[in-house]
Design a protein around this motif. Sequence first.
Motif, PDB file in Angstrom:
ATOM      1  N   TRP A   1       0.836  -1.212   0.000  1.00  0.00           N
ATOM      2  CA  TRP A   1       0.000   0.000   0.000  1.00  0.00           C
ATOM      3  C   TRP A   1       0.870   1.262   0.000  1.00  0.00           C
ATOM      4  O   TRP A   1       0.766   2.107  -0.881  1.00  0.00           O
ATOM      5  CB  TRP A   1      -0.937  -0.016   1.218  1.00  0.00           C
TER       6      TRP A   1
ATOM      7  N   GLY B   1       4.221   1.477  -0.119  1.00  0.00           N
ATOM      8  CA  GLY B   1       5.525   1.396  -0.767  1.00  0.00           C
ATOM      9  C   GLY B   1       6.617   1.453   0.293  1.00  0.00           C
ATOM     10  O   GLY B   1       6.351   1.359   1.484  1.00  0.00           O
TER      11      GLY B   1
ATOM     12  N   TYR C   1     -12.818   5.031   0.632  1.00  0.00           N
ATOM     13  CA  TYR C   1     -11.443   5.078   1.148  1.00  0.00           C
ATOM     14  C   TYR C   1     -11.426   4.802   2.658  1.00  0.00           C
ATOM     15  O   TYR C   1     -10.628   3.994   3.139  1.00  0.00           O
ATOM     16  CB  TYR C   1     -10.839   6.454   0.846  1.00  0.00           C
TER      17      TYR C   1
ATOM     18  N   ILE D   1      -6.318  -2.391  -0.923  1.00  0.00           N
ATOM     19  CA  ILE D   1      -5.211  -1.610  -1.498  1.00  0.00           C
ATOM     20  C   ILE D   1      -5.647  -0.942  -2.797  1.00  0.00           C
ATOM     21  O   ILE D   1      -5.306   0.213  -3.063  1.00  0.00           O
ATOM     22  CB  ILE D   1      -3.970  -2.504  -1.703  1.00  0.00           C
ATOM     23  N   LYS D   2      -6.438  -1.674  -3.579  1.00  0.00           N
ATOM     24  CA  LYS D   2      -6.898  -1.128  -4.856  1.00  0.00           C
ATOM     25  C   LYS D   2      -7.696   0.169  -4.607  1.00  0.00           C
ATOM     26  O   LYS D   2      -7.417   1.208  -5.211  1.00  0.00           O
ATOM     27  CB  LYS D   2      -7.772  -2.167  -5.575  1.00  0.00           C
TER      28      LYS D   2
ATOM     29  N   LYS E   1      -5.357   2.929  -3.206  1.00  0.00           N
ATOM     30  CA  LYS E   1      -4.399   3.461  -4.191  1.00  0.00           C
ATOM     31  C   LYS E   1      -5.113   4.268  -5.263  1.00  0.00           C
ATOM     32  O   LYS E   1      -4.635   5.314  -5.692  1.00  0.00           O
ATOM     33  CB  LYS E   1      -3.610   2.323  -4.831  1.00  0.00           C
ATOM     34  N   GLU E   2      -6.273   3.750  -5.711  1.00  0.00           N
ATOM     35  CA  GLU E   2      -7.011   4.479  -6.757  1.00  0.00           C
ATOM     36  C   GLU E   2      -7.372   5.871  -6.255  1.00  0.00           C
ATOM     37  O   GLU E   2      -7.278   6.850  -6.980  1.00  0.00           O
ATOM     38  CB  GLU E   2      -8.292   3.715  -7.127  1.00  0.00           C
TER      39      GLU E   2
ATOM     40  N   SER F   1      -5.782   7.700  -3.837  1.00  0.00           N
ATOM     41  CA  SER F   1      -4.644   8.637  -3.761  1.00  0.00           C
ATOM     42  C   SER F   1      -4.120   8.991  -5.149  1.00  0.00           C
ATOM     43  O   SER F   1      -3.726  10.123  -5.400  1.00  0.00           O
ATOM     44  CB  SER F   1      -3.529   8.143  -2.833  1.00  0.00           C
ATOM     45  N   THR F   2      -4.153   8.012  -6.082  1.00  0.00           N
ATOM     46  CA  THR F   2      -3.669   8.317  -7.428  1.00  0.00           C
ATOM     47  C   THR F   2      -4.554   9.378  -8.079  1.00  0.00           C
ATOM     48  O   THR F   2      -4.054  10.306  -8.717  1.00  0.00           O
ATOM     49  CB  THR F   2      -3.671   7.041  -8.312  1.00  0.00           C
TER      50      THR F   2
END
Length: 426
Positions: A118, A120, A209, A248-249, A252-253, A255-256
């Motif tokens: 998640w 990194g 989220y 995580i998906k 991450k989606e 924050s991206t």
Amino acid sequence: MTLIYLFIFSIFLFFVSFFWKTIKRILRFRKFDNKIPGPPTSPILGNVQTFRNKSTVELNQIFLDAAEKCRNSKSNYMKYRILDKLFVLPLNGKSAAKILESSSELNKGDDYDFFEPWLGGGILVGRGEEKWRTHRKLLTPSFHFAKLEGYLEVFNTESRILVSCLDELSDSSNPIDIFPYIKRCALDIICAAVMGTKVDAQLYHNHPYVNAVEMFSVLVIENAINPIFQIPPLFWLLGYQKQKEECIKVMKEFSTSVISERKAALDSGEIEKETKKHKVYKELVKVFGGDEDVTYEKMSELEYTERVLKESKRLVAPVPMVQRKIISDMEIDGITIPSGANISISPMLIHKNPEVFPNPAIFDPDRFLPDEISKRNAFDYIPFSAGLRNCVGQKFAQINEKVMIAHILRNFRLEPCGVTKPALEV
Ligand code: HEM
């Protein structure tokens, strides 16, 4: 047919090599089962049974009871072991300082590996010292005094929304768990202040989220105590891998998308680059520095509130435990802890040391009067950890807390309702 045999043989090889390495590590760490006190261990599993199927509240109590026993036997440390992972916990500030003050033992412990897919290998969980230093250097200016004052507007705005949400519930005769509201407000604040994005989790509940972070937190606790999580095929077969990946998906989606929106706004000139921003920042403080809102000057007058907030974090440490995985053998009370072991520093336990905080279960903000603070070792109170890898967001969080509390308490009288139920989404 040959393929099936090959598959079975490779699974067999995996298990043999996995268990061989695990058994070697168990034997290496088992010598500590008797040298350092802690909850009773079984020879192979260690403390797996101690923690099995326990809720977070029960786990905290197990740790607190075990720490009390160890302190009574005059030990400054306690330990527990999950299969082949050894955890040593300092029980007072002086012992914790040994690891927290170290400038070489900066590596986070085994349990942080779970966060890697998640977050990194960045600042919070990263191991490589060089990378951590670079990230820390990059992030530190965001928490500079001048920047923090600029975040006040966000803190105030979101706290006002929090008050309006609580207002709708305040006439109810039923007790209300305000934790989910505080949590959503904190998320809105962090997204608005740090990423310049309005998430409005306070207005639109069940934000994906927030739900994903919540689910992930449950898996984090399981990962720390359930050995199945350490055996990849079982972790996968039992569906945990899928759950983890789904969380995580979503995270991450989210924050991206926030980063891309921010980048696009920067590229289009919609928001100005950092170097041109100072004037804007001063103007914002001037325009929004009204009486209603919390200002820096007013904040420094909140001496008692500050003591209350500090005492709250002593009594219920928001981060109950942090870990370092030691790279060199470490001498502790005449015992050598081998490299590869984890040192777990638990604010939750250190803050309840009766020698430092008499009657530790009693809420007493005056423990944080200047004279009282001066009697203690600086490491006896560490809600934000300490040393080089302390919390970079500490000041941000403290100001955020003060603004939220100033808004809430000027609008509501909170009363303990005597009901403690898990903080569910409302
Ligand atoms: C009450 C609120 C908070 C508490 C109690 C808290 C506590 C902590 C603790 C105990 C650590 C050490 C973790 C470890 O050693 O593994 C830490 C690290 C960190 N915190 Fe916080 N934190 C809070 C809020 C924040 C906020 C608001 C931010 C950012 C906006 C933040 C950013 C970080 C970062 C980046 C690190 C890693 C620092 C490093 O390893 O160099 N924290 N925090």
